[in-house]
Design a protein around this motif. Structure first.
Motif, PDB file in Angstrom:
ATOM      1  N   PRO A   1      67.427 -46.008 -41.648  1.00  0.00           N
ATOM      2  CA  PRO A   1      67.282 -44.888 -42.585  1.00  0.00           C
ATOM      3  C   PRO A   1      68.596 -44.173 -42.856  1.00  0.00           C
ATOM      4  O   PRO A   1      68.852 -43.730 -43.972  1.00  0.00           O
ATOM      5  CB  PRO A   1      66.277 -43.976 -41.867  1.00  0.00           C
ATOM      6  CG  PRO A   1      65.454 -44.906 -41.040  1.00  0.00           C
ATOM      7  CD  PRO A   1      66.427 -45.955 -40.555  1.00  0.00           C
ATOM      8  N   ALA A   2      69.445 -44.059 -41.818  1.00  0.00           N
ATOM      9  CA  ALA A   2      70.736 -43.395 -42.012  1.00  0.00           C
ATOM     10  C   ALA A   2      71.602 -44.179 -42.991  1.00  0.00           C
ATOM     11  O   ALA A   2      72.268 -43.611 -43.851  1.00  0.00           O
ATOM     12  CB  ALA A   2      71.457 -43.259 -40.673  1.00  0.00           C
ATOM     13  N   ALA A   3      71.583 -45.506 -42.872  1.00  0.00           N
ATOM     14  CA  ALA A   3      72.363 -46.341 -43.780  1.00  0.00           C
ATOM     15  C   ALA A   3      71.814 -46.263 -45.199  1.00  0.00           C
ATOM     16  O   ALA A   3      72.577 -46.245 -46.171  1.00  0.00           O
ATOM     17  CB  ALA A   3      72.363 -47.785 -43.290  1.00  0.00           C
ATOM     18  N   ALA A   4      70.488 -46.215 -45.319  1.00  0.00           N
ATOM     19  CA  ALA A   4      69.873 -46.102 -46.637  1.00  0.00           C
ATOM     20  C   ALA A   4      70.273 -44.794 -47.312  1.00  0.00           C
ATOM     21  O   ALA A   4      70.599 -44.761 -48.509  1.00  0.00           O
ATOM     22  CB  ALA A   4      68.353 -46.189 -46.513  1.00  0.00           C
ATOM     23  N   LYS A   5      70.265 -43.724 -46.533  1.00  0.00           N
ATOM     24  CA  LYS A   5      70.676 -42.421 -47.073  1.00  0.00           C
ATOM     25  C   LYS A   5      72.133 -42.464 -47.502  1.00  0.00           C
ATOM     26  O   LYS A   5      72.512 -41.914 -48.548  1.00  0.00           O
ATOM     27  CB  LYS A   5      70.460 -41.337 -46.025  1.00  0.00           C
ATOM     28  CG  LYS A   5      70.860 -39.943 -46.497  1.00  0.00           C
ATOM     29  CD  LYS A   5      70.654 -38.914 -45.396  1.00  0.00           C
ATOM     30  CE  LYS A   5      71.102 -37.528 -45.852  1.00  0.00           C
ATOM     31  NZ  LYS A   5      70.951 -36.512 -44.771  1.00  0.00           N
ATOM     32  N   LEU A   6      72.951 -43.123 -46.695  1.00  0.00           N
ATOM     33  CA  LEU A   6      74.368 -43.243 -47.004  1.00  0.00           C
ATOM     34  C   LEU A   6      74.578 -43.988 -48.323  1.00  0.00           C
ATOM     35  O   LEU A   6      75.340 -43.555 -49.190  1.00  0.00           O
ATOM     36  CB  LEU A   6      75.078 -43.965 -45.871  1.00  0.00           C
ATOM     37  CG  LEU A   6      76.589 -44.138 -45.981  1.00  0.00           C
ATOM     38  CD1 LEU A   6      77.279 -42.788 -46.038  1.00  0.00           C
ATOM     39  CD2 LEU A   6      77.106 -44.945 -44.798  1.00  0.00           C
ATOM     40  N   PHE A   7      73.883 -45.104 -48.490  1.00  0.00           N
ATOM     41  CA  PHE A   7      73.998 -45.877 -49.728  1.00  0.00           C
ATOM     42  C   PHE A   7      73.551 -45.039 -50.921  1.00  0.00           C
ATOM     43  O   PHE A   7      74.207 -45.021 -51.972  1.00  0.00           O
ATOM     44  CB  PHE A   7      73.153 -47.141 -49.634  1.00  0.00           C
ATOM     45  CG  PHE A   7      73.256 -48.035 -50.836  1.00  0.00           C
ATOM     46  CD1 PHE A   7      74.314 -48.925 -50.975  1.00  0.00           C
ATOM     47  CD2 PHE A   7      72.298 -47.982 -51.834  1.00  0.00           C
ATOM     48  CE1 PHE A   7      74.414 -49.742 -52.098  1.00  0.00           C
ATOM     49  CE2 PHE A   7      72.387 -48.791 -52.957  1.00  0.00           C
ATOM     50  CZ  PHE A   7      73.449 -49.678 -53.082  1.00  0.00           C
TER      51      PHE A   7
END
Length: 208
Positions: free
Chosen positions: A105-111
Protein backbone atom coordinates in the motif's frame (compact mmCIF):
# COMPACT_ATOMS: atom_id res chain seq x y z
CA UNK A 1 12.77 21.00 20.68
CA UNK A 2 15.23 18.93 18.62
CA UNK A 3 18.86 19.94 18.36
CA UNK A 4 20.71 20.30 15.07
CA UNK A 5 22.52 17.05 15.82
CA UNK A 6 19.16 15.27 16.23
CA UNK A 7 18.02 16.55 12.83
CA UNK A 8 21.32 15.48 11.26
CA UNK A 9 21.03 12.03 12.82
CA UNK A 10 17.45 11.67 11.56
CA UNK A 11 18.49 12.49 8.00
CA UNK A 12 21.49 10.17 8.25
CA UNK A 13 19.26 7.32 9.42
CA UNK A 14 16.77 7.97 6.62
CA UNK A 15 19.50 8.02 4.00
CA UNK A 16 20.97 4.79 5.35
CA UNK A 17 17.54 3.18 5.18
CA UNK A 18 17.03 4.40 1.61
CA UNK A 19 20.28 2.78 0.59
CA UNK A 20 19.72 -0.53 2.38
CA UNK A 21 16.02 -0.85 1.55
CA UNK A 22 16.80 -0.17 -2.10
CA UNK A 23 19.67 -2.63 -2.28
CA UNK A 24 18.20 -5.50 -0.26
CA UNK A 25 14.48 -4.91 0.25
CA UNK A 26 12.65 -3.82 3.38
CA UNK A 27 12.04 -7.33 4.72
CA UNK A 28 15.73 -8.25 4.54
CA UNK A 29 17.02 -5.21 6.40
CA UNK A 30 16.99 -4.93 10.19
CA UNK A 31 16.84 -1.82 12.34
CA UNK A 32 20.24 -2.84 13.71
CA UNK A 33 21.72 -2.88 10.18
CA UNK A 34 20.30 0.55 9.43
CA UNK A 35 21.68 1.89 12.70
CA UNK A 36 25.13 0.50 11.90
CA UNK A 37 25.05 2.03 8.43
CA UNK A 38 24.06 5.42 9.88
CA UNK A 39 26.57 5.23 12.72
CA UNK A 40 23.93 5.47 15.46
CA UNK A 41 22.33 3.15 18.00
CA UNK A 42 19.21 1.06 17.20
CA UNK A 43 17.50 2.91 20.07
CA UNK A 44 18.01 6.21 18.25
CA UNK A 45 16.40 4.79 15.11
CA UNK A 46 13.36 3.81 17.15
CA UNK A 47 13.38 7.18 18.91
CA UNK A 48 13.17 9.07 15.61
CA UNK A 49 10.90 6.77 13.60
CA UNK A 50 9.10 4.46 16.05
CA UNK A 51 9.57 1.32 13.96
CA UNK A 52 10.98 0.02 10.70
CA UNK A 53 7.62 0.68 9.05
CA UNK A 54 7.73 4.25 10.29
CA UNK A 55 11.19 4.58 8.79
CA UNK A 56 9.96 3.17 5.52
CA UNK A 57 7.15 5.74 5.49
CA UNK A 58 9.69 8.48 6.08
CA UNK A 59 11.65 7.20 3.07
CA UNK A 60 8.48 7.26 0.95
CA UNK A 61 7.71 10.79 2.12
CA UNK A 62 11.22 11.93 1.26
CA UNK A 63 11.04 10.52 -2.27
CA UNK A 64 7.63 12.15 -2.83
CA UNK A 65 9.10 15.44 -1.56
CA UNK A 66 11.88 15.15 -4.12
CA UNK A 67 9.41 14.39 -6.91
CA UNK A 68 7.40 17.45 -5.92
CA UNK A 69 10.47 19.61 -6.46
CA UNK A 70 11.74 19.64 -2.91
CA UNK A 71 15.28 20.21 -4.12
CA UNK A 72 14.22 23.78 -4.97
CA UNK A 73 14.44 23.65 -8.77
CA UNK A 74 11.36 24.47 -10.77
CA UNK A 75 11.95 24.79 -14.52
CA UNK A 76 11.49 22.39 -17.42
CA UNK A 77 14.77 20.56 -16.89
CA UNK A 78 13.56 19.66 -13.39
CA UNK A 79 10.63 17.53 -14.50
CA UNK A 80 9.03 15.58 -11.64
CA UNK A 81 10.20 11.98 -11.49
CA UNK A 82 13.15 12.69 -13.79
CA UNK A 83 15.66 15.37 -12.78
CA UNK A 84 14.80 15.08 -9.08
CA UNK A 85 15.55 11.36 -9.15
CA UNK A 86 18.72 11.93 -11.18
CA UNK A 87 20.03 14.53 -8.76
CA UNK A 88 19.06 12.49 -5.71
CA UNK A 89 21.48 9.73 -6.69
CA UNK A 90 21.49 5.97 -7.07
CA UNK A 91 20.18 5.08 -3.56
CA UNK A 92 16.92 6.96 -4.17
CA UNK A 93 16.49 5.37 -7.60
CA UNK A 94 17.12 1.91 -6.17
CA UNK A 95 14.70 2.56 -3.34
CA UNK A 96 12.01 3.74 -5.72
CA UNK A 97 12.42 0.65 -7.91
CA UNK A 98 12.26 -1.67 -4.91
CA UNK A 99 9.23 0.10 -3.41
CA UNK A 100 7.27 -0.19 -6.65
CA UNK A 101 8.15 -3.86 -7.09
CA UNK A 102 7.11 -4.65 -3.51
CA UNK A 103 3.52 -3.78 -4.38
CA UNK A 104 2.63 -2.65 -0.86
CA UNK A 105 0.00 0.00 0.00
CA UNK A 106 2.85 2.41 0.74
CA UNK A 107 4.31 1.84 -2.72
CA UNK A 108 0.89 2.28 -4.32
CA UNK A 109 0.43 5.59 -2.52
CA UNK A 110 3.89 6.64 -3.63
CA UNK A 111 3.13 5.86 -7.28
CA UNK A 112 -0.20 7.72 -7.06
CA UNK A 113 1.57 10.75 -5.61
CA UNK A 114 4.10 10.76 -8.44
CA UNK A 115 1.37 10.45 -11.09
CA UNK A 116 -0.63 13.28 -9.50
CA UNK A 117 2.41 15.54 -9.31
CA UNK A 118 3.40 14.74 -12.89
CA UNK A 119 -0.17 15.40 -14.06
CA UNK A 120 -0.05 18.92 -12.60
CA UNK A 121 3.36 19.48 -14.17
CA UNK A 122 2.09 18.42 -17.61
CA UNK A 123 -1.01 20.61 -17.21
CA UNK A 124 1.32 23.53 -16.52
CA UNK A 125 3.20 22.57 -19.68
CA UNK A 126 0.03 22.65 -21.76
CA UNK A 127 -0.84 26.07 -20.38
CA UNK A 128 2.69 27.39 -20.93
CA UNK A 129 3.02 25.93 -24.40
CA UNK A 130 5.80 23.34 -24.00
CA UNK A 131 3.48 20.31 -23.82
CA UNK A 132 0.71 19.21 -26.16
CA UNK A 133 -2.84 18.85 -24.81
CA UNK A 134 -4.15 15.32 -24.35
CA UNK A 135 -7.55 13.69 -24.80
CA UNK A 136 -6.96 11.84 -21.52
CA UNK A 137 -4.65 13.86 -19.27
CA UNK A 138 -4.82 11.41 -16.36
CA UNK A 139 -3.92 8.41 -18.51
CA UNK A 140 -1.10 10.35 -20.12
CA UNK A 141 0.40 11.28 -16.76
CA UNK A 142 0.19 7.65 -15.60
CA UNK A 143 1.79 6.31 -18.77
CA UNK A 144 4.50 8.98 -18.67
CA UNK A 145 5.45 8.01 -15.13
CA UNK A 146 5.27 4.28 -15.92
CA UNK A 147 7.58 4.66 -18.91
CA UNK A 148 10.12 6.69 -16.95
CA UNK A 149 10.11 4.27 -14.03
CA UNK A 150 10.04 1.05 -16.07
CA UNK A 151 13.84 0.96 -16.50
CA UNK A 152 14.19 0.83 -12.72
CA UNK A 153 11.98 -2.26 -12.54
CA UNK A 154 13.70 -3.96 -15.49
CA UNK A 155 17.20 -2.99 -14.41
CA UNK A 156 18.78 -6.44 -14.74
CA UNK A 157 17.53 -6.87 -18.30
CA UNK A 158 18.47 -3.35 -19.36
CA UNK A 159 21.95 -3.74 -17.93
CA UNK A 160 22.39 -6.80 -20.13
CA UNK A 161 20.97 -5.23 -23.30
CA UNK A 162 22.75 -1.88 -22.85
CA UNK A 163 25.94 -3.61 -21.68
CA UNK A 164 26.32 -1.59 -18.48
CA UNK A 165 27.32 -2.83 -15.05
CA UNK A 166 24.94 -0.71 -12.99
CA UNK A 167 21.86 0.94 -14.45
CA UNK A 168 21.76 3.36 -11.52
CA UNK A 169 25.14 4.89 -12.29
CA UNK A 170 24.77 8.39 -13.72
CA UNK A 171 26.07 7.66 -17.23
CA UNK A 172 23.69 4.73 -17.66
CA UNK A 173 20.79 6.67 -16.15
CA UNK A 174 21.37 9.59 -18.49
CA UNK A 175 21.50 7.22 -21.46
CA UNK A 176 18.19 5.45 -20.88
CA UNK A 177 16.36 8.53 -19.57
CA UNK A 178 17.40 10.56 -22.61
CA UNK A 179 16.05 7.83 -24.88
CA UNK A 180 12.72 8.09 -23.07
CA UNK A 181 12.60 11.87 -23.29
CA UNK A 182 13.52 11.69 -26.99
CA UNK A 183 10.51 9.45 -27.57
CA UNK A 184 8.22 11.87 -25.75
CA UNK A 185 9.70 14.93 -27.46
CA UNK A 186 10.15 13.75 -31.03
CA UNK A 187 7.95 10.68 -31.16
CA UNK A 188 8.73 7.35 -32.78
CA UNK A 189 6.32 7.12 -35.70
CA UNK A 190 6.70 9.43 -38.69
CA UNK A 191 2.98 9.47 -39.49
CA UNK A 192 -0.36 8.65 -37.83
CA UNK A 193 -0.97 5.16 -39.23
CA UNK A 194 -0.57 3.45 -35.85
CA UNK A 195 -2.85 5.97 -34.13
CA UNK A 196 -5.43 5.71 -36.92
CA UNK A 197 -5.40 1.92 -36.59
CA UNK A 198 -5.98 2.18 -32.83
CA UNK A 199 -8.84 4.66 -33.36
CA UNK A 200 -10.41 2.32 -35.90
CA UNK A 201 -10.38 -0.56 -33.40
CA UNK A 202 -11.87 1.66 -30.68
CA UNK A 203 -14.58 2.89 -33.06
CA UNK A 204 -15.46 -0.66 -34.11
CA UNK A 205 -15.84 -1.76 -30.49
CA UNK A 206 -18.21 1.13 -29.76
CA UNK A 207 -20.39 0.13 -32.68
CA UNK A 208 -20.91 -3.43 -31.44
Amino acid sequence: MRSDSDLTARARIRDAALELFGAEGVNRVSVRAIAAQAGVSPALVVHHFGSKEGLRQACDDHVVWLVRGGSGAADLKDAPGLAAALEAGAPVRRYLARALLDGTPAAAKLFDEIVETTGHWLEDGVRDGWAHPSQDAQARAAIYVTWLLAPLAFGEHLERVLDVKDLHEMDATLRYSRAGIEIFTRGVFADERALDAWDAVAKERKQR
